[in-house]
Design a protein around this motif. Structure first.
Motif, short mmCIF file in Angstrom:
data_model
loop_
_atom_site.label_atom_id
_atom_site.label_comp_id
_atom_site.label_asym_id
_atom_site.label_seq_id
_atom_site.Cartn_x
_atom_site.Cartn_y
_atom_site.Cartn_z
N SER A 97 0.85 -1.19 0.00
CA SER A 97 0.00 0.00 0.00
C SER A 97 0.89 1.24 0.00
O SER A 97 2.09 1.17 0.27
CB SER A 97 -0.92 0.00 1.22
N LYS B 151 -5.02 5.24 1.92
CA LYS B 151 -4.00 4.34 1.40
C LYS B 151 -4.44 3.74 0.07
O LYS B 151 -5.55 3.20 -0.04
CB LYS B 151 -3.71 3.21 2.40
N GLN C 187 -2.96 -2.39 -1.19
CA GLN C 187 -1.93 -3.39 -1.47
C GLN C 187 -2.52 -4.49 -2.35
O GLN C 187 -3.75 -4.66 -2.42
CB GLN C 187 -1.39 -3.98 -0.18
#
Length: 327
Positions: free
Chosen positions: A149, A173, A176
């Motif tokens: 992330s 964020k 990921q």
């Protein structure tokens, strides 16, 4: 590449057509790899991993939350990798990833008090790490890649009815992800293509301070992570020409589907070809068609989920060309 979505629906509050809410876009990817020696390689890549271009038609009375709604965002990524090959045909690689992020959201509807927010351009850092195993004698290649992330943190300005409010900090964020790709020969000149991709969308929440406190919900969030699975076959047709057909399924991000997010649950077919002009130059081309189930989009606020529009027969058609130069 050129991507042309068809995402048309009906507004539920006023019964008007939403128009084609997803605009055409032209993603660009580029990469260069330099083999230092038999065991060490360097690579630099550019792509646009995330983005959105959404524009709804105005509704007759401007009371629907989607009336004239617009959202535009771009994420540009630059990734540098170092790869090391062991004696057992195992590559280990990794390196930093830099993301340039900017965007804007406009909700001109009377029901949202003509809210708007601008995300100024800013950078975010992450990293990439992975392993790859090769066995050329059976055309086998297995690759596992993790992309971390990356945190965006920047003061932003929100507004209602054109009146700017005091600046506040926005933090979120970029999600990921994990990619797994597996290719292996299954008969002479024929290769099995499989893969999986997981994206941690549940981690992503766009929560401007004034919007979230006023409406009691994030501006954009996703209830679950997405998983994509693919299965296909590649075939060497001549000494210079090869082709492939790949089917894929994406689980989507769950319901309720945000009017500012991608559709939920989709299927795709990709047909591609690669032609070697000579030993140093090749050209690849592909066409992909995505289609999605009928679905309802909804907005959250005050502890409630309110359906705002219905979409049917959604699809996306994309085509791209890639030039490979080897020296």
């Amino acid at each position: 590449a050129v991507v042309s979505p068809s995402v048309k629906g009906t507004d539920l509050a006023e019964g008007s057509a939403t128009g084609n809410v997803a605009e055409n876009f032209t993603p660009v990817n580029a990469s260069v790899k330099y083999q230092l020696n038999d065991q060490l390689a360097l690579a630099l890549g550019y792509d646009q991993p995330f983005g959105i271009d959404v524009k709804y038609n105005p509704t007759p009375y401007n009371m629907s939350p989607t009336s004239a709604m617009q959202a535009h965002a771009k994420v540009h990524a630059l990734t540098a990798l170092v790869g090391y090959k062991t004696a057992q045909n195992l590559w280990v690689y990794g390196g930093p990833a830099y993301y340039n992020v900017n965007g804007s959201v406009s909700l001109p509807s009377d029901s949202t008090a003509a809210y708007a927010v601008n995300l100024p351009k800013d950078g975010a850092w992450g990293y990439v790490a992975g392993v790859a195993y090769e066995k050329p004698e059976i055309a086998l290649r297995a690759v596992l890649t993790y992309r971390s992330s990356a945190k965006y943190a920047k003061p932003i300005t929100e507004s209602f009815a054109g009146q700017a409010l005091p600046a506040s900090d926005l933090n979120f964020k970029l999600p990921q992800s994990v990619n797994v790709d597996f290719l292996t020969g299954i008969m002479p000149k024929t290769q099995l293509i499989t893969g999986m991709r997981w994206v941690n969308w549940k981690q992503f929440k766009l929560e401007p301070a004034v919007y979230s406190s006023s409406f009691g919900a994030p501006l954009v969030s996703f209830p679950k992570d997405s998983w994509e699975f693919k299965l296909g076959v590649g075939r060497q047709l001549t000494d210079k020409l090869s082709g492939s057909v790949v089917l894929s399924y994406d689980t989507g991000n769950g319901a309720p589907v945000s009017p500012l997010g991608p559709p939920d649950k989709g299927y795709a077919i990709n047909v591609g070809a690669k032609y070697a002009i000579n030993k140093n130059v090749d050209v690849s081309a592909g066409v992909q068609y995505n289609w999605y189930k009928n679905q309802t989009v909804a907005v959250e606020g005050g502890g409630m989920v309110t359906p705002v529009a219905e979409f049917k027969n959604m699809n996306v058609l994309g085509a791209g060309v890639q030039l490979g130069v080897h020296f």
